[in-house]
Design a protein around this motif. Sequence first.
Motif, PDB file in Angstrom:
ATOM      1  N   ARG A 160       0.838  -1.208   0.000  1.00 17.52           N
ATOM      2  CA  ARG A 160       0.000   0.000   0.000  1.00 17.52           C
ATOM      3  C   ARG A 160       0.873   1.257   0.000  1.00 17.52           C
ATOM      4  NH1 ARG A 160      -3.055  -0.963   4.671  1.00 17.52           N
ATOM      5  NH2 ARG A 160      -3.916  -2.830   3.696  1.00 17.52           N
ATOM      6  N   ASP A 161       2.051   1.147   0.642  1.00 18.77           N
ATOM      7  CA  ASP A 161       2.970   2.294   0.663  1.00 18.77           C
ATOM      8  C   ASP A 161       3.739   2.460  -0.645  1.00 18.77           C
ATOM      9  OD1 ASP A 161       2.070   2.705   3.187  1.00 18.77           O
ATOM     10  OD2 ASP A 161       3.838   1.886   4.204  1.00 18.77           O
ATOM     11  N   GLY A 162       3.407   1.640  -1.653  1.00 18.89           N
ATOM     12  CA  GLY A 162       3.971   1.895  -2.976  1.00 18.89           C
ATOM     13  C   GLY A 162       5.020   0.920  -3.470  1.00 18.89           C
ATOM     14  N   THR A 163       5.268  -0.153  -2.718  1.00 20.31           N
ATOM     15  CA  THR A 163       6.276  -1.118  -3.153  1.00 20.31           C
ATOM     16  C   THR A 163       5.597  -2.305  -3.840  1.00 20.31           C
ATOM     17  OG1 THR A 163       7.592  -0.500  -1.240  1.00 20.31           O
ATOM     18  CG2 THR A 163       8.236  -2.518  -2.372  1.00 20.31           C
ATOM     19  N   THR A 164       6.088  -2.636  -5.025  1.00 30.63           N
ATOM     20  CA  THR A 164       5.576  -3.795  -5.746  1.00 30.63           C
ATOM     21  C   THR A 164       6.096  -5.062  -5.071  1.00 30.63           C
ATOM     22  OG1 THR A 164       5.712  -2.457  -7.734  1.00 30.63           O
ATOM     23  CG2 THR A 164       5.421  -4.824  -8.045  1.00 30.63           C
ATOM     24  N   ILE A 165       5.259  -6.100  -5.031  1.00 32.79           N
ATOM     25  CA  ILE A 165       5.643  -7.304  -4.290  1.00 32.79           C
ATOM     26  C   ILE A 165       5.609  -8.529  -5.204  1.00 32.79           C
ATOM     27  CG2 ILE A 165       5.054  -8.838  -2.362  1.00 32.79           C
ATOM     28  CD1 ILE A 165       5.526  -6.229  -1.107  1.00 32.79           C
ATOM     29  N   LEU A 166       6.700  -9.323  -5.164  1.00 34.24           N
ATOM     30  CA  LEU A 166       6.682 -10.666  -5.754  1.00 34.24           C
ATOM     31  C   LEU A 166       6.867 -11.639  -4.606  1.00 34.24           C
ATOM     32  CD1 LEU A 166       6.668 -12.735  -8.031  1.00 34.24           C
ATOM     33  CD2 LEU A 166       9.114 -12.306  -8.364  1.00 34.24           C
ATOM     34  N   LEU A 167       5.843 -12.453  -4.399  1.00 33.23           N
ATOM     35  CA  LEU A 167       5.797 -13.317  -3.224  1.00 33.23           C
ATOM     36  C   LEU A 167       5.842 -14.776  -3.656  1.00 33.23           C
ATOM     37  CD1 LEU A 167       5.115 -13.501  -0.105  1.00 33.23           C
ATOM     38  CD2 LEU A 167       2.708 -13.424  -0.775  1.00 33.23           C
ATOM     39  N   VAL A 168       6.555 -15.586  -2.900  1.00 30.55           N
ATOM     40  CA  VAL A 168       6.555 -17.026  -3.133  1.00 30.55           C
ATOM     41  C   VAL A 168       5.992 -17.670  -1.884  1.00 30.55           C
ATOM     42  CG1 VAL A 168       8.205 -18.918  -2.886  1.00 30.55           C
ATOM     43  CG2 VAL A 168       8.353 -17.413  -4.856  1.00 30.55           C
ATOM     44  N   GLU A 169       5.035 -18.561  -2.034  1.00 28.40           N
ATOM     45  CA  GLU A 169       4.407 -19.147  -0.851  1.00 28.40           C
ATOM     46  C   GLU A 169       3.938 -20.580  -1.083  1.00 28.40           C
ATOM     47  OE1 GLU A 169       3.686 -19.068   2.245  1.00 28.40           O
ATOM     48  OE2 GLU A 169       4.625 -17.166   2.753  1.00 28.40           O
ATOM     49  N   GLN A 170       3.992 -21.353  -0.009  1.00 29.11           N
ATOM     50  CA  GLN A 170       3.280 -22.635  -0.014  1.00 29.11           C
ATOM     51  C   GLN A 170       1.899 -22.432   0.585  1.00 29.11           C
ATOM     52  OE1 GLN A 170       5.148 -26.368   1.059  1.00 29.11           O
ATOM     53  NE2 GLN A 170       7.136 -25.340   1.137  1.00 29.11           N
ATOM     54  N   ASN A 171       1.794 -21.398   1.417  1.00 31.09           N
ATOM     55  CA  ASN A 171       0.521 -21.064   2.035  1.00 31.09           C
ATOM     56  C   ASN A 171      -0.374 -20.378   0.997  1.00 31.09           C
ATOM     57  OD1 ASN A 171      -1.587 -20.081   3.581  1.00 31.09           O
ATOM     58  ND2 ASN A 171      -0.263 -19.668   5.347  1.00 31.09           N
ATOM     59  N   ALA A 172      -1.030 -21.207   0.163  1.00 32.41           N
ATOM     60  CA  ALA A 172      -1.750 -20.673  -0.998  1.00 32.41           C
ATOM     61  C   ALA A 172      -2.963 -19.839  -0.579  1.00 32.41           C
ATOM     62  CB  ALA A 172      -2.193 -21.814  -1.904  1.00 32.41           C
ATOM     63  N   GLY A 173      -3.667 -20.287   0.439  1.00 30.74           N
ATOM     64  CA  GLY A 173      -4.888 -19.596   0.843  1.00 30.74           C
ATOM     65  C   GLY A 173      -4.631 -18.144   1.173  1.00 30.74           C
ATOM     66  N   LYS A 174      -3.719 -17.914   2.111  1.00 29.97           N
ATOM     67  CA  LYS A 174      -3.446 -16.556   2.579  1.00 29.97           C
ATOM     68  C   LYS A 174      -2.815 -15.702   1.489  1.00 29.97           C
ATOM     69  CE  LYS A 174      -3.916 -16.532   7.311  1.00 29.97           C
ATOM     70  NZ  LYS A 174      -4.067 -17.955   7.698  1.00 29.97           N
ATOM     71  N   SER A 175      -1.930 -16.311   0.705  1.00 29.38           N
ATOM     72  CA  SER A 175      -1.229 -15.484  -0.284  1.00 29.38           C
ATOM     73  C   SER A 175      -2.158 -15.120  -1.446  1.00 29.38           C
ATOM     74  CB  SER A 175       0.047 -16.165  -0.770  1.00 29.38           C
ATOM     75  OG  SER A 175      -0.213 -17.490  -1.139  1.00 29.38           O
ATOM     76  N   LEU A 176      -3.004 -16.052  -1.864  1.00 28.12           N
ATOM     77  CA  LEU A 176      -3.929 -15.710  -2.958  1.00 28.12           C
ATOM     78  C   LEU A 176      -4.891 -14.606  -2.518  1.00 28.12           C
ATOM     79  CD1 LEU A 176      -4.743 -19.200  -4.536  1.00 28.12           C
ATOM     80  CD2 LEU A 176      -3.279 -17.379  -5.438  1.00 28.12           C
ATOM     81  N   ALA A 177      -5.240 -14.632  -1.231  1.00 28.68           N
ATOM     82  CA  ALA A 177      -6.182 -13.625  -0.727  1.00 28.68           C
ATOM     83  C   ALA A 177      -5.639 -12.205  -0.842  1.00 28.68           C
ATOM     84  CB  ALA A 177      -6.539 -13.942   0.734  1.00 28.68           C
ATOM     85  N   ILE A 178      -4.332 -12.041  -0.743  1.00 26.79           N
ATOM     86  CA  ILE A 178      -3.785 -10.677  -0.834  1.00 26.79           C
ATOM     87  C   ILE A 178      -3.211 -10.372  -2.217  1.00 26.79           C
ATOM     88  CG2 ILE A 178      -3.238 -10.591   1.643  1.00 26.79           C
ATOM     89  CD1 ILE A 178      -0.240 -10.743   0.774  1.00 26.79           C
ATOM     90  N   SER A 179      -3.234 -11.360  -3.142  1.00 27.45           N
ATOM     91  CA  SER A 179      -2.559 -11.178  -4.435  1.00 27.45           C
ATOM     92  C   SER A 179      -3.462 -10.549  -5.480  1.00 27.45           C
ATOM     93  CB  SER A 179      -2.085 -12.527  -4.981  1.00 27.45           C
ATOM     94  OG  SER A 179      -1.168 -13.099  -4.099  1.00 27.45           O
ATOM     95  N   ASP A 180      -2.867  -9.677  -6.311  1.00 28.74           N
ATOM     96  CA  ASP A 180      -3.575  -9.214  -7.498  1.00 28.74           C
ATOM     97  C   ASP A 180      -3.593 -10.331  -8.530  1.00 28.74           C
ATOM     98  OD1 ASP A 180      -4.050  -6.398  -6.785  1.00 28.74           O
ATOM     99  OD2 ASP A 180      -1.858  -6.358  -6.668  1.00 28.74           O
ATOM    100  N   ARG A 181      -2.422 -10.923  -8.750  1.00 27.35           N
ATOM    101  CA  ARG A 181      -2.332 -12.028  -9.698  1.00 27.35           C
ATOM    102  C   ARG A 181      -1.439 -13.107  -9.110  1.00 27.35           C
ATOM    103  NH1 ARG A 181       0.124 -11.554 -14.044  1.00 27.35           N
ATOM    104  NH2 ARG A 181       1.412  -9.781 -13.429  1.00 27.35           N
ATOM    105  N   ALA A 182      -1.537 -14.314  -9.676  1.00 31.07           N
ATOM    106  CA  ALA A 182      -0.708 -15.402  -9.171  1.00 31.07           C
ATOM    107  C   ALA A 182      -0.410 -16.403 -10.282  1.00 31.07           C
ATOM    108  CB  ALA A 182      -1.407 -16.098  -8.001  1.00 31.07           C
TER     109      ALA A 182
END
Lengths: 236, 316
Positions: free
Chosen positions: A184-206
Amino acid sequence: MALLEVKNLEVYYGVICALKGISFEVNRGEIVTLIGANGAGKTTTMQSVVGLIPKRGGQVLYNGKEITHTPCHKIVRLGMTQVPEGRRIFQELTVYENLLMGAYSVKDSSGFKNDIEAVYTRFPRLAERRNQIAGTLSGGEQQMLAMGRALMSHPDLLMLDEPSMGLSPLLVDQVFEIIKDINRDGTTILLVEQNAGKSLAISDRAYVLENGRIVLSGTGKELSESEMVRKAYLGG
Amino acid sequence: MNISNLLDCSVMSGGGASFGDKLADIGRELITIIINGLSVGGIYAMIALGYTMVYGIAKMLNFAHGDIIMVGAYAIYVVMLISNPIVAILCSIVVCILMGVLIEKVAYKPLRGASPLAVLITAIGVSYLLQSLAQIIFGSDPKFVVVYDFGAINILGVRIQVFTLVTLAVTVVVMVALTLFVKMTRIGRAMIAVSEDKGAAQLMGINVNNIITVTFAIGSSLAAVAGLFYLLKAPTVSNTLGAMPGIKAFTAAVIGGIGSIPGAMLGGLLLGFVECIAAKITVIAPYTDAIEFSILIIILLVRPTGFLGKKRREKV
Ligand SMILES: Nc1ncnc2c1ncn2[C@@H]1O[C@H](COP(=O)(O)OP(=O)(O)O)[C@@H](O)[C@H]1O
Ligand SMILES: [Mg+2]
């Protein structure tokens, strides 16, 4: 133009092919997640993109500029910082010194005081423990330190490799909240996760990675509703 | 050959045999041993630092490190033929730094990521290469070079060579400076980061190759200073000058905990004292080397990481 563009990335460990030509992109302002099971090639992707592991083939573009063969230590200066798998904070240094290392690539040291105060505000626990040896921190605190250390370099793109690994459910929620905040403060994020539920919930795309190939991609919402993802990663 | 054998730091014992005289004699012996031990140990520590820093950062045993001492001593010899001691010492430091960095670039850098055994064999090869080159250039007969004669003074009835005190003072200054450098400077902290985790260090923007180069430069300049100290004690240079001190200092580094800077200082001082004490006891004096290496073996059996060495942490 995408902020990060990866085209046909191929990586081998000896004769073993870990990435079989994967392509994905991250646009400015997004949270993009790569999900995949253990051994799918997520860490290999993250580390080869920044030049920590050599690439066999393919292309990496950052801001439209070719960085396929740019050495790892120069990539931070372009604005791409990674919180590596397993955190890898400097165990023998204090919390403060770790943050100092995070700012290693920043030429102009005049903003250092403000930067470190910003990290302490975001992670109050780090402020309390600023003079403690980092190796003595708890797992959650080490993850905070790893993230704070990465933020010290003013990244435009922050790459996080399994930041929730090994943390208690409460801390996992906290980490995902912080990631959302940083974005939200302006940094683009590339995230890697096994925790698919939580990460998909905050992701624009995956993207879904399986055995070194991208097998599925879409918005976070699409993927969390997809039959295949529900079966394989969300426990039905 | 031990450094302490070369030390002329004898007690001027009186002829009296009273209890008080005996006590005074023992006191003087103690002063002798302490000053010699500190000075010999300081030199070992100075060399051991080169081994330990390179090991900590490049994760390799630079077996040619001892021979850098020899290179430095020959550099002093050559420059002394045409100039004064100060110029000779400065030239020696520059030559050693260039030599150390050159060896790293030519011999070790191409082997980054190769098996440790290949690197070790290369390092041993470089060691013999330096010794052979020196023999080709300077011949096999030792060269005589008096850098500077500091003379001797009396302290509490003990005759002490002034160079011992000079050695001691320089060693202390160098150790303090090095410790401050590593702790307080940007490059020093980068060295700690690289020694802990090369990958994470790169992610911070640290150029690991540059840090390794700096490490070799620092180690080699310390070897140059050690070479100078040797010449102050015994004014001859030969192509094997650095071999034995190199191995001893390596032992010191391992005893102290390889990779640890305070460990190298501790190990060096310990070996220095053992050597000076053993040299005073006639029956065991000939076995000094054997005693030192036995201590190494015993310490490694009891504490495989040395005194101040870190236990290997498992990566998460
Ligand atoms: N250093 C290595 N040497 C050989 N194979 C490796 C190495 N690192 C990872 N691999 C293999 O590459 C594949 C992908 O690993 P990785 O990228 O770590 O997966 P993930 O991060 O998704 O769990 C796995 O099959 C793994 O066994
Ligand atoms: Mg992984």
